[in-house]
Design an enzyme around this catalytic site. Structure first.
Site, PDB file in Angstrom:
ATOM      1  N   ASP A  15     -53.935 -43.957  26.087  1.00 48.67           N
ATOM      2  CA  ASP A  15     -53.582 -45.118  26.572  1.00 48.67           C
ATOM      3  C   ASP A  15     -52.317 -45.900  25.929  1.00 48.67           C
ATOM      4  OD1 ASP A  15     -53.930 -47.620  27.867  1.00 48.67           O
ATOM      5  OD2 ASP A  15     -56.055 -47.990  27.279  1.00 48.67           O
TER       6      ASP A  15
ATOM      7  N   HIS B 156     -51.619 -48.822  27.219  1.00 54.70           N
ATOM      8  CA  HIS B 156     -52.067 -50.040  27.141  1.00 54.70           C
ATOM      9  C   HIS B 156     -51.117 -51.245  27.422  1.00 54.70           C
ATOM     10  CE1 HIS B 156     -55.101 -53.152  25.287  1.00 54.70           C
ATOM     11  NE2 HIS B 156     -55.799 -52.189  25.822  1.00 54.70           N
TER      12      HIS B 156
ATOM     13  N   GLU C 212     -52.216 -43.485  30.114  1.00 55.66           N
ATOM     14  CA  GLU C 212     -52.681 -44.626  31.055  1.00 55.66           C
ATOM     15  C   GLU C 212     -51.822 -45.830  30.927  1.00 55.66           C
ATOM     16  OE1 GLU C 212     -56.750 -47.266  30.624  1.00 55.66           O
ATOM     17  OE2 GLU C 212     -56.794 -45.355  30.064  1.00 55.66           O
TER      18      GLU C 212
ATOM     19  N   GLU D 153     -56.340 -50.872  35.750  1.00 51.21           N
ATOM     20  CA  GLU D 153     -57.028 -51.757  35.199  1.00 51.21           C
ATOM     21  C   GLU D 153     -56.876 -53.186  35.486  1.00 51.21           C
ATOM     22  OE1 GLU D 153     -56.996 -52.465  30.646  1.00 51.21           O
ATOM     23  OE2 GLU D 153     -56.754 -50.169  30.844  1.00 51.21           O
TER      24      GLU D 153
ATOM     25  N   ASP E  39     -61.383 -51.335  37.960  1.00 50.48           N
ATOM     26  CA  ASP E  39     -62.363 -51.740  37.203  1.00 50.48           C
ATOM     27  C   ASP E  39     -63.312 -52.570  38.158  1.00 50.48           C
ATOM     28  OD1 ASP E  39     -64.176 -54.055  35.458  1.00 50.48           O
ATOM     29  OD2 ASP E  39     -62.679 -53.363  33.646  1.00 50.48           O
TER      30      ASP E  39
ATOM     31  N   HIS F 162     -62.079 -48.069  35.234  1.00 50.11           N
ATOM     32  CA  HIS F 162     -61.945 -48.421  33.934  1.00 50.11           C
ATOM     33  C   HIS F 162     -63.420 -49.434  33.394  1.00 50.11           C
ATOM     34  CE1 HIS F 162     -60.487 -52.094  31.575  1.00 50.11           C
ATOM     35  NE2 HIS F 162     -60.009 -51.317  30.775  1.00 50.11           N
TER      36      HIS F 162
END
Length: 384
Positions: free
Chosen positions: A185, A187, A211, A237, A260, A287
């Protein structure tokens, strides 16, 4: 006609917001409407939705309620409104399934699989001790893991920063072998200049996916990043509707989408996103670093989506320092993992029974979680 008669909201540790909805026939449905770190803001949005649109209405008109909540306010989209709608939507599906005595996935076309593969987090926010943790999780039966790629990263950082990220993944790969999947990830911490370098550096260690290689506001950079790697790219996400996902589908760059279920409009919207993804040959991996209601909602969509790849879940995640997923369930065995899979719940609605007494007890404390603010070594704000 059955009517929606009451609702309650519970802010509970570690950072979740639960919604309880009751109908005139005594049916209770649960949802999880929350933006991590903005629970009080979303709470107000949920209250406004009930007071404006939902009290006294037939709970079974789920699609119609979704459209009214989304379109009725004129201004639409974004994390707060879509998360509020998501939790309401989850609760309405839970009610409908309970009233009919079937799991939600039966109302979405029935199951296309018997169980759902899950992955386990290792390494924490600033990734460390990843190899040891990875080996422990694999010994516990998980066949897929995910880790953060880096901590703070400058817009153009040093070769040492890139090498450190590659070495961490290399250590995990050495510890678990090549039959375990390891997602990485980014992020949104990585600027596009570094995302290209980092993706290329990680590729020799065969990540499951990278990700959120850039923030969603920079999704236009994804095609150029993809030119530097054959690793599958995942994102989503922080995208909140099928309209947000439309751009990445049309790009043809993203291989895995990660809406998500507590942020992107709930079960109703995420099933539509999953169907759109299937048309573009894109996998679904929802997510879910959240609580048991959000996870149960994800499993219902995963069960009915042919392109569902794997499911995130937050058991033992680094955020859950005070409470964990299973503690809020009357029967925790519904999420009993076996060889890295969770069986489909066969109970009605979302398939989980919330321990209401425990929820009320936990909601009595002081819950005030907010995202950390990180800074670079020059004092400027960094992406968390």
């Amino acid at each position: 006609m059955t009517q929606i008669t009451d609702y309650e909201l519970f802010e509970v540790p570690p950072r979740w917001l639960f919604l309880r909805v009751e109908t005139s026939d005594g049916t209770v449905g649960w949802g999880e409407p929350v933006v991590e770190g903005r629970a009080k803001t979303v709470r107000t949005a949920v209250e406004e939705l009930f007071e404006t649109y939902l009290l006294g209405e037939d709970p079974g008109r789920i699609e119609d309620h979704w459209q009214r909540m989304y379109r009725g306010g004129f201004y639409r989209g974004g994390p707060v409104l879509m998360s509020a709608i998501a939790g309401v939507d989850q609760a309405l599906w839970d009610i409908r399934g309970k009233q009919l005595g079937v799991p939600v996935y039966d109302l979405l076309g029935g199951p296309v699989r018997d169980r759902v593969r899950v992955y386990q987090w290792v390494g924490g926010d600033r990734p460390a001790d990843v190899a040891e943790q990875a080996a422990e999780k694999v010994d516990a039966g998980f066949t897929a893991l995910k880790m953060n790629a880096t901590s703070e990263l400058r817009r153009v950082d040093t070769p040492a920063a890139v090498d450190a990220a590659a070495d961490r993944l290399g250590a995990v790969r050495e510890a678990v072998g090549d039959e375990v999947d390891v997602g990485v990830d980014f992020h949104g911490r990585v600027a596009k200049s570094m995302a290209k370098r980092l993706a290329a550096a990680l590729e020799p260690h065969d990540p499951f996916f990278v990700e959120e290689p850039v923030l969603p506001e920079h999704n236009d950079a994804l095609p150029r990043i993809a030119e530097h790697t054959t690793t599958p790219i995942a994102t989503g996400e922080r995208m909140y509707s099928r309209w947000d996902f439309k751009e990445v589908f049309e790009q043809g760059t993203v291989d895995v989408v990660q809406p998500d279920l507590s942020h992107a409009g709930g079960i109703t919207e995420c099933k539509k996103i999953a169907d759109m993804a299937e048309a573009y040959d894109v996998a679904l991996a929802p997510h879910c670093p959240l609580g048991p209601i959000a996870l149960a909602s994800c499993i219902q969509v995963d069960a009915s989506a042919p392109n569902a790849l794997i499911q995130e879940q937050s058991l033992d995640i680094h955020y859950n320092e005070t409470s964990d997923v299973l503690e809020y369930l009357a029967d925790p065995s519904v999420f009993e993992y076996d060889d890295g899979y969770v069986p489909l719940p066969d109970g009605p609605g979302l398939g989980v029974e919330i321990d209401e007494a425990y929820v009320r007890e936990q909601a009595g404390g002081d819950v005030d979680w907010h995202s950390p603010v990180w800074r670079h070594d020059d004092g400027g704000v960094a992406e968390w």
